[in-house]
Design an enzyme around this catalytic site. Structure first.
Site, PDB file in Angstrom:
ATOM      1  N   LYS A  19       0.947  -1.025  -0.070  1.00 29.25           N
ATOM      2  CA  LYS A  19       0.049  -0.071   0.033  1.00 29.25           C
ATOM      3  C   LYS A  19       0.953   1.373   0.032  1.00 29.25           C
ATOM      4  O   LYS A  19       0.818   2.183  -0.786  1.00 29.25           O
ATOM      5  CB  LYS A  19      -0.903  -0.154   1.258  1.00 29.25           C
ATOM      6  CG  LYS A  19      -1.639   1.218   1.473  1.00 29.25           C
ATOM      7  CD  LYS A  19      -2.260   1.288   2.817  1.00 29.25           C
ATOM      8  CE  LYS A  19      -2.950   2.571   3.086  1.00 29.25           C
ATOM      9  NZ  LYS A  19      -4.228   2.851   2.346  1.00 29.25           N
ATOM     10  N   GLU A 485     -21.648  13.118  13.152  1.00 26.76           N
ATOM     11  CA  GLU A 485     -20.702  12.007  13.449  1.00 26.76           C
ATOM     12  C   GLU A 485     -19.368  12.311  13.604  1.00 26.76           C
ATOM     13  O   GLU A 485     -18.525  11.455  12.957  1.00 26.76           O
ATOM     14  CB  GLU A 485     -21.100  11.015  12.058  1.00 26.76           C
ATOM     15  CG  GLU A 485     -22.381  10.536  12.119  1.00 26.76           C
ATOM     16  CD  GLU A 485     -22.810   9.503  11.028  1.00 26.76           C
ATOM     17  OE1 GLU A 485     -21.849   8.619  10.707  1.00 26.76           O
ATOM     18  OE2 GLU A 485     -23.885   9.268  10.688  1.00 26.76           O
ATOM     19  N   ARG A 516      -6.114  -0.019  -0.984  1.00 24.80           N
ATOM     20  CA  ARG A 516      -7.192   0.253   0.120  1.00 24.80           C
ATOM     21  C   ARG A 516      -7.252  -0.959   0.838  1.00 24.80           C
ATOM     22  O   ARG A 516      -7.535  -1.974   0.339  1.00 24.80           O
ATOM     23  CB  ARG A 516      -8.469   0.745  -0.634  1.00 24.80           C
ATOM     24  CG  ARG A 516      -9.425   0.708   0.592  1.00 24.80           C
ATOM     25  CD  ARG A 516     -10.330   1.998   0.461  1.00 24.80           C
ATOM     26  NE  ARG A 516     -11.429   1.753   1.578  1.00 24.80           N
ATOM     27  CZ  ARG A 516     -11.462   2.204   2.619  1.00 24.80           C
ATOM     28  NH1 ARG A 516     -10.135   2.876   3.121  1.00 24.80           N
ATOM     29  NH2 ARG A 516     -12.328   2.179   3.614  1.00 24.80           N
ATOM     30  N   CYS A 517      -7.305  -1.013   2.146  1.00 24.11           N
ATOM     31  CA  CYS A 517      -6.934  -2.017   3.029  1.00 24.11           C
ATOM     32  C   CYS A 517      -8.093  -1.687   4.043  1.00 24.11           C
ATOM     33  O   CYS A 517      -8.143  -0.441   4.424  1.00 24.11           O
ATOM     34  CB  CYS A 517      -5.806  -2.262   3.558  1.00 24.11           C
ATOM     35  SG  CYS A 517      -4.484  -2.574   2.448  1.00 24.11           S
ATOM     36  N   HIS A 695     -20.153  11.158  -4.266  1.00 30.34           N
ATOM     37  CA  HIS A 695     -18.872  10.374  -4.592  1.00 30.34           C
ATOM     38  C   HIS A 695     -17.905  11.247  -5.292  1.00 30.34           C
ATOM     39  O   HIS A 695     -16.893  11.143  -5.374  1.00 30.34           O
ATOM     40  CB  HIS A 695     -19.013   8.911  -5.183  1.00 30.34           C
ATOM     41  CG  HIS A 695     -19.749   8.121  -4.246  1.00 30.34           C
ATOM     42  ND1 HIS A 695     -21.182   8.053  -4.343  1.00 30.34           N
ATOM     43  CD2 HIS A 695     -19.476   7.344  -3.296  1.00 30.34           C
ATOM     44  CE1 HIS A 695     -21.566   7.113  -3.357  1.00 30.34           C
ATOM     45  NE2 HIS A 695     -20.586   6.653  -2.812  1.00 30.34           N
ATOM     46  N   CYS A 727     -25.482   9.776   0.156  1.00 26.92           N
ATOM     47  CA  CYS A 727     -25.071   8.832   1.193  1.00 26.92           C
ATOM     48  C   CYS A 727     -24.381  10.109   2.238  1.00 26.92           C
ATOM     49  O   CYS A 727     -24.543  11.322   1.708  1.00 26.92           O
ATOM     50  CB  CYS A 727     -23.765   8.243   0.611  1.00 26.92           C
ATOM     51  SG  CYS A 727     -23.155   7.001   1.794  1.00 26.92           S
TER      52      CYS A 727
HETATM   53  N1  GLN Z   1     -24.499   7.426   8.295  1.00 27.08           N
HETATM   54  C1  GLN Z   1     -23.478   7.189   7.494  1.00 27.08           C
HETATM   55  C2  GLN Z   1     -22.759   8.344   7.155  1.00 27.08           C
HETATM   56  O1  GLN Z   1     -23.365   9.148   6.975  1.00 27.08           O
HETATM   57  C3  GLN Z   1     -23.947   6.218   6.549  1.00 27.08           C
HETATM   58  C4  GLN Z   1     -22.565   5.713   5.499  1.00 27.08           C
HETATM   59  C5  GLN Z   1     -22.984   4.822   4.878  1.00 27.08           C
HETATM   60  O2  GLN Z   1     -24.048   4.790   3.945  1.00 27.08           O
HETATM   61  N2  GLN Z   1     -21.855   4.175   4.112  1.00 27.08           N
HETATM   62  O3  GLN Z   1     -21.646   8.283   6.832  1.00 27.08           O
HETATM   63 ZN    ZN Z   2     -24.521   5.447   2.337  1.00 28.13          ZN
END
Ligand code: GLN
Ligand code: ZN
Length: 761
Positions: A19, A485, A516-517, A695, A727
């Site tokens: 890596k 978070e 990636r690990c 992304h 996401c």
């Molecule tokens: N609640 C997580 C975040 O918002 C969901 C992550 C995911 O779906 N991989 O990062």
């Molecule tokens: Zn997600």
């Protein structure tokens, strides 16, 4: 004499050397010579590790700088034309362009290797794809192994598996049509290997463990007939599941040996024995290559001895599959106490288990009496240890009523109760949970972990972060804000570290893709929650706003799927244990006034069994675990879930059966195709299809978001539609997040107004 071999070995190195070298090369800090030196050094070290354990045939060609399926494409000279590169003259830069893309080319698509967490690069097949043998790279590695005095056994991805794993591009055609040409190239490769002094070649056809269309199954006999007169012996390798239903077909193939995964599917051998061709080698995959538990050596020796009596010299012993899927060395885990470590076996320990089995077969049980006693002791302590078995957890599971996983009222009743207090506008807006993890946040977490930041100061830093998140969401007028978070390094690790039954390694890395690990946690014992895990963060966030703050948990199936799981209980039982631990948290959140709670399950789809016939059972127990995690909540408490990373069209009924009040789901990359399916299926509850792809740092234009939402409104009634990104936003930067969310909010306001005018509220 029993022969020992392995099907493949971890590549990245004890200290993730590969890596580091790859990333240094990509950043221009290392040149090609340095990278290739590291790679050679790792191959040699790993072969010598294997030799030291008495492995008599070392795998060659299992190593890859990025991915072995990419290497297989190079070997047969079939790289996608769109890159304008030539397989025969490809340099390192070209190789990484195929893997990672560049300014002008998107990389080859990546997807999971069967049911593992390893990702391969998906071959692109065109009707006019041409193949040519390109063996030089592989032959060079064969010479490296031979120079060390080792017997090299090249590993090839089998022709049918290689074709199957690819996707057809361009004009529609059947990819099996490429087989004859491809086989001609395999013949050339096998001849070239034979000319290099190779005797055995391992040819992997893991697709045999899937449910294959009949024409694919029918292709095996003629294909292997074409390879039959090759000047090498073929060991056909199957793994990850039973291939028993193809026993007659496989027994009739002109191959010299067969590898069977006898860890996942121990019973499958019985199907083969009656028709076993005389002289054919059985490679028995007794040692589990997919898990990290020390083998029960006494049991395995008894099995191995029985096989040795039947097969004699034609018995080979191996791990069940390539060891690529386990970490390298449990002896490095010095932070674990000796008892915990005594239960584990990573790749090097598994090699040692093979060595002991061979000695036991050849010299009798007494020759390994000490090791057997050590193994028996480890098994016994695992069976009895109070660290593993908790009466309270077992009792709680046993006491669950049969319908414990059902909410008190059906969704329409709950929705009314929820609307009454939530008072949300039409098209409520929210996010998936995480906000950008800035350098300061990471630094604070790291310092706290190292003991350099006092708990109180860490707490203060995180609270400040939460306050800032609430301020930003208020400014954007997001209806259901989150705390952000910041305190979570990883969505599984954060919870695992606080739950009984989980342990974490320091160096237990497994390759996920390229450089990636991941370091999966290990579920070793009964899972239970010791204390609230998230309540204080959510409550603090709620104290700062009038809007309903959404609590955020990782669901039981994802907690299971992204960990190594104990092998002494069914996975379904472990999932139920985790569900109950999470349920404690859900109820505490609810009692503390957090009455919108999201339980993320991004991994539900990827855990599906390889054979469709096994799907229903899996979906039943995973669904039950999800529902259990929110059981006993009030009708008025709104349970959300979130899913991403996969296509979900084929499991929509199971997703609906989760009975979450709201699901937020990744859809924008497929241009809301998924939604059409949701519409046709008439998904009954509320849904927030991601309105933009998180992304990439690209800021979605309002018009784009509006187009997607309009599409969504065509299939989901406005009163059940939510608006949110695809996401979590933790990998993004603030400027783009702020701009993207502002656009999302602007579109939502605009649509609300026009829906209001149409009177569809
Ligand atoms: N609640 C997580 C975040 O918002 C969901 C992550 C995911 O779906 N991989 O990062
Ligand atoms: Zn997600």
């Amino acid at each position: 004499m029993t022969t020992l071999h392995t099907l493949g070995f971890p590549r990245i190195g004890a200290k993730r050397e590969l890596k580091l070298a790859l990333e240094a090369f990509w950043k221009g800090q290392q040149n090609a010579v340095e990278l290739l030196d590291t790679a050679r050094e790792l191959r040699q070290r790993h072969w010598l590790n294997q030799k030291a354990a008495g492995i008599q045939q070392v795998p060659v060609g299992d190593f890859a700088l990025y991915d072995h399926v990419l290497d297989a494409q190079l070997l047969v000279g079939a790289i996608p034309k769109r890159f304008g590169l030539d397989a025969a003259t490809l340099d390192l830069a070209g190789y990484f362009t195929l893997a990672r893309g560049d300014a002008g080319h998107h990389a080859q698509e990546m997807t999971k290797w069967f049911d593992t967490n390893y990702h391969y690069l998906v071959p692109e097949w065109h009707a006019d794809t041409a193949f040519s043998a390109n063996p030089e790279r592989l032959l060079a590695q064969v010479r490296e192994a031979q120079a060390l005095g080792l017997k090299a056994k090249p590993v090839l991805v089998g022709p049918l598996t290689l074709l199957w794993l690819g996707k057809t591009k361009g004009e529609a055609f059947e990819r099996l049509a490429l087989l004859p040409q491809l086989l001609a190239v395999y013949r050339e490769l096998l001849a070239a290997l034979a000319a290099s002094g190779i005797d055995w070649v391992q040819i992997d056809e893991p697709i045999l463990a899937l449910e294959l269309p009949t024409e694919w199954l029918a292709a095996f006999a003629p294909a292997y007939q074409t390879l039959a007169d090759s000047p090498v012996k073929l060991l056909l390798a199957t793994y990850f599941g039973s291939v028993a239903e193809h026993a007659a077909l496989i027994n009739a193939l002109p191959i010299a040996g067969l590898h069977l995964d006898l860890a996942r599917a121990p019973e499958q051998l019985d199907a083969f024995l009656p028709g076993w061709p005389a002289g054919r080698v059985l490679s028995a995959g007794l040692i589990d290559g997919r898990n990290i538990w020390r083998a029960d050596l006494s049991r395995q020796l008894a099995r191995a001895q029985t096989l040795a009596e039947r097969f004699g010299d034609a018995l080979w012993l191996a791990p069940s599959c390539s060891l690529l899927h386990v970490p390298l060395d449990a002896a490095q885990e010095t932070a674990l106490d000796t008892e915990l470590r005594s239960w584990l076996a990573f790749a090097l320990q598994k090699l040692n288990e093979l060595k002991l089995l061979k000695r036991g077969i050849e010299q009798g049980r007494d020759a390994i009496a000490n090791e057997l006693a050590g193994s028996d002791f480890a098994q016994a302590t695992r069976r009895q240890s109070p660290r593993i078995h908790r009466a309270d957890v077992a009792a709680r599971l046993a006491a669950l009523p049969a319908d414990a996983d059902r909410r008190a009222s059906p969704y329409p009743v709950r929705a009314t109760a929820q609307r009454a207090w939530l008072q949300l506008p039409l098209l409520p807006t929210t996010t998936i949970g995480s906000f950008p993890q800035t350098a300061e946040i990471r630094a604070a977490r790291a310092a706290f972990k190292k003991g350099e930041l006092a708990a109180a100061d860490y707490e203060t830093a995180m609270r400040a972060e939460i306050a800032e998140m609430i301020r930003r969401q208020e400014a954007l007028a997001i209806d259901v804000p989150v705390h952000g978070e910041a305190e979570r390094n990883d969505m599984v690790e954060y919870f695992g570290e606080q739950l009984a039954g989980y342990l974490f390694t320091q160096l237990g890395w497994v390759q996920s893709y390229g450089s990636r690990c991941v370091k999966p946690p290990i579920i070793f014992g009964d899972v239970a929650r010791e204390a609230p895990m998230t309540v204080r963060w959510s409550v603090y966030a709620q104290s700062l706003t009038q809007r309903p703050v959404k609590g955020m948990l990782t669901g039981p199936v994802t907690m299971l799927q992204w960990s190594f799981v104990r092998d002494d209980l069914p996975r379904s039982t472990v999932a139920r244990q985790i569900a109950l631990a999470l349920n404690d948290e859900v109820l505490d959140l609810e009692a503390a006034g957090i009455r919108v709670i999201q339980i993320d399950e991004p991994a539900i789809r990827e855990g599906l069994p390889l054979k469709r016939a096994d799907w229903d059972r899996y979906l039943a127990w995973t669904g039950e675990a999800f529902r259990l995690s929110s059981h006993r909540v009030d009708d008025a408490t709104q349970i959300h879930t979130h899913m991403c990373y996969s296509e979900f069209n084929d499991i929509l009924p199971a997703i609906a059966a989760l009975d979450a009040d709201v699901i937020t789901i990744e859809t924008s990359r497929s241009d809301m195709q998924l939604l059409t399916a949701f519409g046709e299926f008439a998904y009954p509850n509320e849904i927030g299809p991601g309105v933009y792809d998180i992304h990439s740092p690209r800021i979605p234009a309002e018009a784009e978001i509006e187009r997607l939402l309009t599409k969504a409104l065509a299939v989901i009634p406005a009163e059940r539609l939510w608006v949110n990104p695809d996401c979590g936003l933790k990998t993004r930067g603030w400027p783009e997040v702020e701009a993207a969310l502002a656009n999302m909010m602007a579109v939502t306001k605009h649509l609300r107004a026009s829906l209001g005018e149409r009177g569809s509220v």
